[in-house]
Scaffold this motif. Structure first.
Motif, PDB file in Angstrom:
ATOM      1  N   GLU A  57     -14.543   4.139  -0.379  1.00 27.83           N
ATOM      2  CA  GLU A  57     -13.541   3.845   0.641  1.00 27.83           C
ATOM      3  C   GLU A  57     -12.572   2.776   0.134  1.00 27.83           C
ATOM      4  OE1 GLU A  57     -15.594   2.647   4.146  1.00 27.83           O
ATOM      5  OE2 GLU A  57     -15.971   4.708   4.806  1.00 27.83           O
ATOM      6  N   LEU A  58     -11.281   3.022   0.327  1.00 28.46           N
ATOM      7  CA  LEU A  58     -10.246   2.036   0.034  1.00 28.46           C
ATOM      8  C   LEU A  58      -9.674   1.568   1.365  1.00 28.46           C
ATOM      9  CD1 LEU A  58      -8.310   3.782  -2.894  1.00 28.46           C
ATOM     10  CD2 LEU A  58     -10.292   2.270  -3.030  1.00 28.46           C
ATOM     11  N   VAL A  59      -9.799   0.297   1.656  1.00 29.92           N
ATOM     12  CA  VAL A  59      -9.292  -0.259   2.910  1.00 29.92           C
ATOM     13  C   VAL A  59      -7.959  -0.928   2.617  1.00 29.92           C
ATOM     14  CG1 VAL A  59      -9.733  -1.786   4.850  1.00 29.92           C
ATOM     15  CG2 VAL A  59     -11.643  -0.598   3.733  1.00 29.92           C
ATOM     16  N   ILE A  60      -6.874  -0.289   3.086  1.00 30.49           N
ATOM     17  CA  ILE A  60      -5.518  -0.764   2.821  1.00 30.49           C
ATOM     18  C   ILE A  60      -5.042  -1.582   4.015  1.00 30.49           C
ATOM     19  CG2 ILE A  60      -3.250  -0.101   1.982  1.00 30.49           C
ATOM     20  CD1 ILE A  60      -5.547   1.041   0.328  1.00 30.49           C
ATOM     21  N   GLY A  61      -4.555  -2.801   3.766  1.00 22.58           N
ATOM     22  CA  GLY A  61      -4.127  -3.670   4.846  1.00 22.58           C
ATOM     23  C   GLY A  61      -5.303  -4.451   5.394  1.00 22.58           C
ATOM     24  N   GLN A  62      -5.081  -5.105   6.518  1.00 24.40           N
ATOM     25  CA  GLN A  62      -6.141  -5.917   7.109  1.00 24.40           C
ATOM     26  C   GLN A  62      -5.979  -5.981   8.630  1.00 24.40           C
ATOM     27  OE1 GLN A  62      -5.810  -9.977   5.617  1.00 24.40           O
ATOM     28  NE2 GLN A  62      -3.685  -9.603   5.032  1.00 24.40           N
ATOM     29  N   GLY A  63      -7.059  -6.340   9.275  1.00 25.61           N
ATOM     30  CA  GLY A  63      -7.019  -6.440  10.729  1.00 25.61           C
ATOM     31  C   GLY A  63      -6.876  -5.092  11.410  1.00 25.61           C
ATOM     32  N   ASP A  64      -6.148  -5.115  12.540  1.00 29.69           N
ATOM     33  CA  ASP A  64      -5.978  -3.893  13.331  1.00 29.69           C
ATOM     34  C   ASP A  64      -5.101  -2.860  12.640  1.00 29.69           C
ATOM     35  OD1 ASP A  64      -7.513  -5.076  15.291  1.00 29.69           O
ATOM     36  OD2 ASP A  64      -5.780  -5.840  16.417  1.00 29.69           O
ATOM     37  N   THR A  65      -4.317  -3.278  11.659  1.00 28.42           N
ATOM     38  CA  THR A  65      -3.412  -2.345  10.980  1.00 28.42           C
ATOM     39  C   THR A  65      -4.021  -1.752   9.719  1.00 28.42           C
ATOM     40  OG1 THR A  65      -2.386  -4.154   9.719  1.00 28.42           O
ATOM     41  CG2 THR A  65      -1.405  -3.588  11.859  1.00 28.42           C
ATOM     42  N   ALA A  66      -5.260  -2.095   9.414  1.00 31.77           N
ATOM     43  CA  ALA A  66      -5.896  -1.591   8.193  1.00 31.77           C
ATOM     44  C   ALA A  66      -6.130  -0.085   8.289  1.00 31.77           C
ATOM     45  CB  ALA A  66      -7.208  -2.313   7.940  1.00 31.77           C
ATOM     46  N   THR A  67      -5.973   0.586   7.165  1.00 29.59           N
ATOM     47  CA  THR A  67      -6.197   2.028   7.076  1.00 29.59           C
ATOM     48  C   THR A  67      -7.217   2.293   5.982  1.00 29.59           C
ATOM     49  OG1 THR A  67      -3.916   2.497   7.758  1.00 29.59           O
ATOM     50  CG2 THR A  67      -5.123   4.269   6.661  1.00 29.59           C
TER      51      THR A  67
END
Length: 270
Positions: A57-67
């Protein structure tokens, strides 16, 4: 004359079969020159082998806007960056890599390239396929910035082939003067000062289009020069280099025609 006596040697204990085995062994020990005729063929890695590898898994961004994007590990590890990250996975921990500051669309394009060896818009010959998401008057530099972001990620992830593809797509992308300024701002903000591969064309573009600066993007160009003095210096250097080359060609032409060379004007004393 009497018949000659026939002497029969005593049996030394070696049977005929033993002799044949010994000769065969000797033949194997002696090099025949045929050992290297059949080359060693490396095992081919198939696409199925990639698909059999674990999911990362690649988690792009952070917080509620992470994809969260998913990819097969064997494809990801073509990148030295991801290969190093995968080596730090432990048996019980999640197979997850965080990319908190990266652009999700650019990251998706990197994954698309890993799977397909290209990314949208696809390159066909020396043309890009039509992209309906790009406005006809691309004053924001949407198309240029898409490829620029892919370029910077490819550089960071250690994927030179992808960086080369993104750079080629940049040069095949049409834009407006304001869009080109937006692209120049990104390049001088996000790329290394030593990366002449992408910076030199930007400076050369604006050095050869001074008329555009005056009529279409003068204020944007001014702000760009104040924000990134190196950009202004690079453009000015290109302009002066071109003027010097023109002067040298002109003087050489005059000298060949028999005219006296123009002397450099002296600075008057103060």
């Amino acid at each position: 004359m009497s018949d000659p006596e026939v002497v029969v040697a005593e049996d030394d204990g070696m049977e005929l079969e033993d002799l044949e085995v010994t000769e065969a062994a000797a033949d194997q020990d002696d090099p025949s020159g045929l050992e290297d005729i059949e080359p060693t063929i490396a095992e081919r890695v198939t696409f199925l082998d990639y698909l059999k590898s674990p999911i990362v898994e690649l988690v792009i961004g952070q917080g509620d806007t992470a994809t969260t994007l998913s990819a097969h590990q064997a494809l990801l590890t073509q990148s030295p960056y991801f290969e190093n990250a995968v080596q730090h996975f432990s048996g019980s921990s999640a197979r997850r890599i965080d990319l908190p500051t990266d652009d999700v669309a650019a990251a998706a394009s990197v994954l698309e390239w890993l799977y397909k060896a290209d990314y949208f818009p696809i390159l066909s010959g020396n043309a890009l396929e039509y992209d309906p998401t790009v406005p006809s008057d691309d004053n924001e530099g949407v198309a240029l910035l898409r490829h620029a972001r892919v370029y910077t990620l490819a550089q960071r992830f250690g994927l030179p082939a992808l960086a080369g593809l993104a750079h080629k797509k940049i040069h095949l992308t049409n834009s407006t003067a304001k869009g080109e300024i937006a692209y120049a701002r990104f390049v001088y903000k996000e790329t290394s000062p030593d990366d002449e591969n992408i910076r030199k064309p930007v400076a050369a573009f604006w050095a050869s289009r001074s008329f555009v600066l005056r009529h279409e993007a003068e204020q944007e160009f001014k702000r760009m020069c104040l924000e990134f003095p190196q950009f202004g210096f690079d453009v000015l250097s290109r302009v002066l280099d071109e003027q010097e080359k023109r002067s040298q060609r002109q003087e050489a032409s005059q000298s060949g025609a028999g005219a006296s060379g123009r002397k450099r004007q002296r600075m008057s004393g103060i």
